[in-house]
Design a protein around this motif. Sequence first.
Motif, PDB file in Angstrom:
ATOM      1  N   PHE A 241       0.433  -1.072  -0.357  1.00 19.49           N
ATOM      2  CA  PHE A 241      -0.134  -0.143  -0.374  1.00 19.49           C
ATOM      3  C   PHE A 241       0.603   1.465   0.167  1.00 19.49           C
ATOM      4  O   PHE A 241       1.942   1.265   0.242  1.00 19.49           O
ATOM      5  CB  PHE A 241      -1.049   0.302   0.424  1.00 19.49           C
ATOM      6  N   GLY A 242       0.763   2.468  -0.893  1.00 19.73           N
ATOM      7  CA  GLY A 242       1.832   3.150  -0.714  1.00 19.73           C
ATOM      8  C   GLY A 242       2.288   3.739  -1.993  1.00 19.73           C
ATOM      9  O   GLY A 242       2.785   4.590  -2.038  1.00 19.73           O
TER      10      GLY A 242
ATOM     11  N   ALA B 267      11.288   7.370 -13.923  1.00 16.66           N
ATOM     12  CA  ALA B 267       9.717   8.138 -13.627  1.00 16.66           C
ATOM     13  C   ALA B 267       8.344   8.250 -13.542  1.00 16.66           C
ATOM     14  O   ALA B 267       7.552   6.725 -14.052  1.00 16.66           O
ATOM     15  CB  ALA B 267      10.674   9.204 -13.323  1.00 16.66           C
ATOM     16  N   SER B 268       7.789   8.437 -14.504  1.00 14.72           N
ATOM     17  CA  SER B 268       6.777   8.654 -14.534  1.00 14.72           C
ATOM     18  C   SER B 268       5.612   7.899 -14.177  1.00 14.72           C
ATOM     19  O   SER B 268       4.858   6.894 -14.507  1.00 14.72           O
ATOM     20  CB  SER B 268       6.789   8.233 -16.901  1.00 14.72           C
ATOM     21  N   SER B 269       5.148   8.538 -12.670  1.00 11.73           N
ATOM     22  CA  SER B 269       4.581   7.560 -12.302  1.00 11.73           C
ATOM     23  C   SER B 269       3.032   8.251 -12.390  1.00 11.73           C
ATOM     24  O   SER B 269       3.199   8.996 -12.938  1.00 11.73           O
ATOM     25  CB  SER B 269       4.368   8.297 -10.582  1.00 11.73           C
ATOM     26  N   LEU B 270       2.532   6.954 -12.098  1.00 11.36           N
ATOM     27  CA  LEU B 270       1.303   7.148 -12.273  1.00 11.36           C
ATOM     28  C   LEU B 270      -0.367   6.740 -11.669  1.00 11.36           C
ATOM     29  O   LEU B 270      -1.194   7.212 -11.554  1.00 11.36           O
ATOM     30  CB  LEU B 270       0.286   6.657 -13.978  1.00 11.36           C
ATOM     31  N   LEU B 271       0.154   6.494 -10.703  1.00 11.23           N
ATOM     32  CA  LEU B 271      -0.394   5.036  -9.948  1.00 11.23           C
ATOM     33  C   LEU B 271       0.102   4.707  -8.464  1.00 11.23           C
ATOM     34  O   LEU B 271       0.956   3.987  -8.655  1.00 11.23           O
ATOM     35  CB  LEU B 271      -0.748   3.723 -10.708  1.00 11.23           C
ATOM     36  N   MET B 272      -0.531   4.262  -7.348  1.00  8.23           N
ATOM     37  CA  MET B 272      -0.473   4.026  -6.436  1.00  8.23           C
ATOM     38  C   MET B 272      -1.076   2.859  -5.169  1.00  8.23           C
ATOM     39  O   MET B 272      -2.589   2.408  -6.333  1.00  8.23           O
ATOM     40  CB  MET B 272      -1.222   4.827  -5.493  1.00  8.23           C
ATOM     41  N   CYS B 273      -0.482   1.854  -5.295  1.00  6.66           N
ATOM     42  CA  CYS B 273      -0.693   0.430  -5.556  1.00  6.66           C
ATOM     43  C   CYS B 273      -1.474   0.647  -4.123  1.00  6.66           C
ATOM     44  O   CYS B 273      -1.489   1.069  -2.957  1.00  6.66           O
ATOM     45  CB  CYS B 273       0.682  -0.330  -5.078  1.00  6.66           C
ATOM     46  N   LEU B 274      -2.623  -0.031  -3.817  1.00  5.74           N
ATOM     47  CA  LEU B 274      -3.467  -0.272  -2.911  1.00  5.74           C
ATOM     48  C   LEU B 274      -3.453  -1.740  -1.511  1.00  5.74           C
ATOM     49  O   LEU B 274      -4.548  -1.731  -1.434  1.00  5.74           O
ATOM     50  CB  LEU B 274      -4.711   0.274  -3.466  1.00  5.74           C
TER      51      LEU B 274
END
Length: 127
Positions: free
Chosen positions: A19-20, A42-49
Amino acid sequence: NTTASGVKIQLIANEHQAFGDVCRIDSAGEAALASAGAASTASSLLMCLGAVSSGGTGTYLMFGIARNDSWAWTVGGLVYLSTTGTTGNTLTQTAPSGAGQIVQVLGVATHADRMYFRPELIQIEVA
């Protein structure tokens, strides 16, 4: 404790994530841990939940509110992609400052344990 609301999608995880963890889409179309260490990671798009194993399907936040009681954000401060890029270490409130590192704003702290997650697609490479 570890909750999120907003726009979510499911993807295959490239490696173990928690998570996070902030992820990018890799060349195989999987969620891979992101790092501000270089433009290629880089190029972050998502956060794991939630905890997801390599090759498993995970749920990812595209934008919305995320909460983790272990966070200790400075309220109102920006949250950036970190240069560490390991599980549990992808978020920071310190902007990268080394040559070749990437500054990407991921959101803003709305509370000590919550953030508005909305990754910016515009990134700046530190000279």
